[in-house]
Design a protein around this motif. Structure first.
Motif, PDB file in Angstrom:
ATOM      1  N   SER A 133       0.856  -1.224   0.096  1.00  0.00           N
ATOM      2  CA  SER A 133       0.042  -0.100  -0.047  1.00  0.00           C
ATOM      3  C   SER A 133       0.795   1.392   0.004  1.00  0.00           C
ATOM      4  CB  SER A 133      -0.932   0.168   1.324  1.00  0.00           C
ATOM      5  OG  SER A 133      -0.360   0.088   2.313  1.00  0.00           O
TER       6      SER A 133
ATOM      7  N   SER B 127      -4.190   6.891  -3.244  1.00  0.00           N
ATOM      8  CA  SER B 127      -3.623   6.017  -2.724  1.00  0.00           C
ATOM      9  C   SER B 127      -3.932   4.621  -3.350  1.00  0.00           C
ATOM     10  CB  SER B 127      -3.920   5.833  -1.068  1.00  0.00           C
ATOM     11  OG  SER B 127      -3.325   7.122  -0.556  1.00  0.00           O
TER      12      SER B 127
ATOM     13  N   HIS C 117      -4.170   0.034  -2.458  1.00  0.00           N
ATOM     14  CA  HIS C 117      -3.999  -1.099  -1.680  1.00  0.00           C
ATOM     15  C   HIS C 117      -4.160  -2.273  -2.496  1.00  0.00           C
ATOM     16  CE1 HIS C 117      -3.991  -2.783   2.410  1.00  0.00           C
ATOM     17  NE2 HIS C 117      -4.770  -3.697   1.777  1.00  0.00           N
TER      18      HIS C 117
ATOM     19  N   ASP D  91      -7.550   9.738  -0.841  1.00  0.00           N
ATOM     20  CA  ASP D  91      -7.053   9.696   0.359  1.00  0.00           C
ATOM     21  C   ASP D  91      -8.385  10.199   1.429  1.00  0.00           C
ATOM     22  OD1 ASP D  91      -4.530   8.999  -0.394  1.00  0.00           O
ATOM     23  OD2 ASP D  91      -3.780  10.915  -0.320  1.00  0.00           O
TER      24      ASP D  91
ATOM     25  N   ALA E  29     -10.183   7.067   2.748  1.00  0.00           N
ATOM     26  CA  ALA E  29      -9.783   6.013   3.243  1.00  0.00           C
ATOM     27  C   ALA E  29     -10.537   5.459   4.316  1.00  0.00           C
ATOM     28  CB  ALA E  29      -8.227   6.478   4.010  1.00  0.00           C
TER      29      ALA E  29
ATOM     30  N   THR F 175     -12.586   1.040   4.445  1.00  0.00           N
ATOM     31  CA  THR F 175     -11.982   0.253   5.457  1.00  0.00           C
ATOM     32  C   THR F 175     -12.484  -1.415   5.009  1.00  0.00           C
ATOM     33  OG1 THR F 175     -11.859   1.872   6.987  1.00  0.00           O
ATOM     34  CG2 THR F 175     -11.511  -0.326   7.917  1.00  0.00           C
TER      35      THR F 175
END
Length: 221
Positions: free
Chosen positions: A134, A148, A150, A169, A172, A176
């Motif tokens: 990540s 970002s 993952h 971002d 985020a 989850t």
């Protein structure tokens, strides 16, 4: 006298109309104040939605994605073994699964080191047959500000099975659940489900799996 009565009636009408506007404005402003922001609504939707399943017709891997995500048509994702789901609204979130060849027969640790370097990953961890990366999202060696990724890579024979999430971002917290689901991804979810096996005639040759175009992986098509 009639003129005075008419004047008083007109004044009452204007006063009542102003009061009506004030009451309407109060209720409208109260509704706007109580309306939750988009990110809060997104997190609630992500946590409560049903997850749909997609099974790749060639490799047989299974991925799960939120029911309100749009599946990108196959005509826009022409790599074999690649599928993509996305939320293309106020914010853009893209979930992609694909398969790439492990032509150098890298171990899990070697693969993690190579892909972490290529993707500029800032966090890495590994297990027996997988690793997770990540960090900030890069495209063509340039950072995509405010984005970002993952990703989980699972090693199987001469292949890497990959599931990658690209997101802002600001989202985020909202993603989850999706990040945890990727962390727990087993590629072949059903117990006893037959895993993909490279045909005998191909085991002595390099895999012909077509490399994935990264701009498409993050939804740049």
């Amino acid at each position: 006298m009639d003129i005075r009565r008419c004047y008083v009636g007109m004044r009452r009408f204007i006063l009542l109309m102003c009061v009506g506007f004030m009451i309407a404005a109060y209720f409208i402003s109260s509704y706007e104040t109580e309306e939750p922001p988009f990110l809060e609504k997104l997190e609630k939707a992500m946590n409560n939605t049903n997850m749909l399943s997609y099974r790749d017709p060639f490799y047989g891997y299974v991925v799960r994605y939120p029911s309100f995500f749009e599946q990108v048509p196959d005509s826009l994702v022409d790599e074999r073994g690649c599928c993509q789901f996305r939320l293309w609204n106020v914010e853009k979130i893209v979930q992609t699964a694909f398969v790439i060849p492990n032509t150098d027969s890298l171990t899990v640790e070697e693969g993690m080191e190579r892909f972490a370097r290529e993707l500029h990953a800032t966090e890495c961890r590994s297990g027996a047959d997988y690793f997770i990366l990540s960090g900030p999202l890069y495209l063509n060696d340039g950072i995509v500000n405010g984005q970002s990724f993952h990703a989980k890579y699972v090693k199987h024979q001469k292949l890497w099975f990959v599931q990658l999430l690209a997101y802002p971002d600001s989202c985020a917290q909202a993603v989850t659940r999706l990040v945890k689901q990727i962390d727990d991804w087993n590629v072949w979810e059903e117990e006893g489900q037959e895993k993909y096996r490279i045909p005998q005639s191909r085991r002595q040759r390099r895999s012909r799996t077509k490399p994935v175009q990264w701009d498409r992986v993050i939804g740049g098509n």
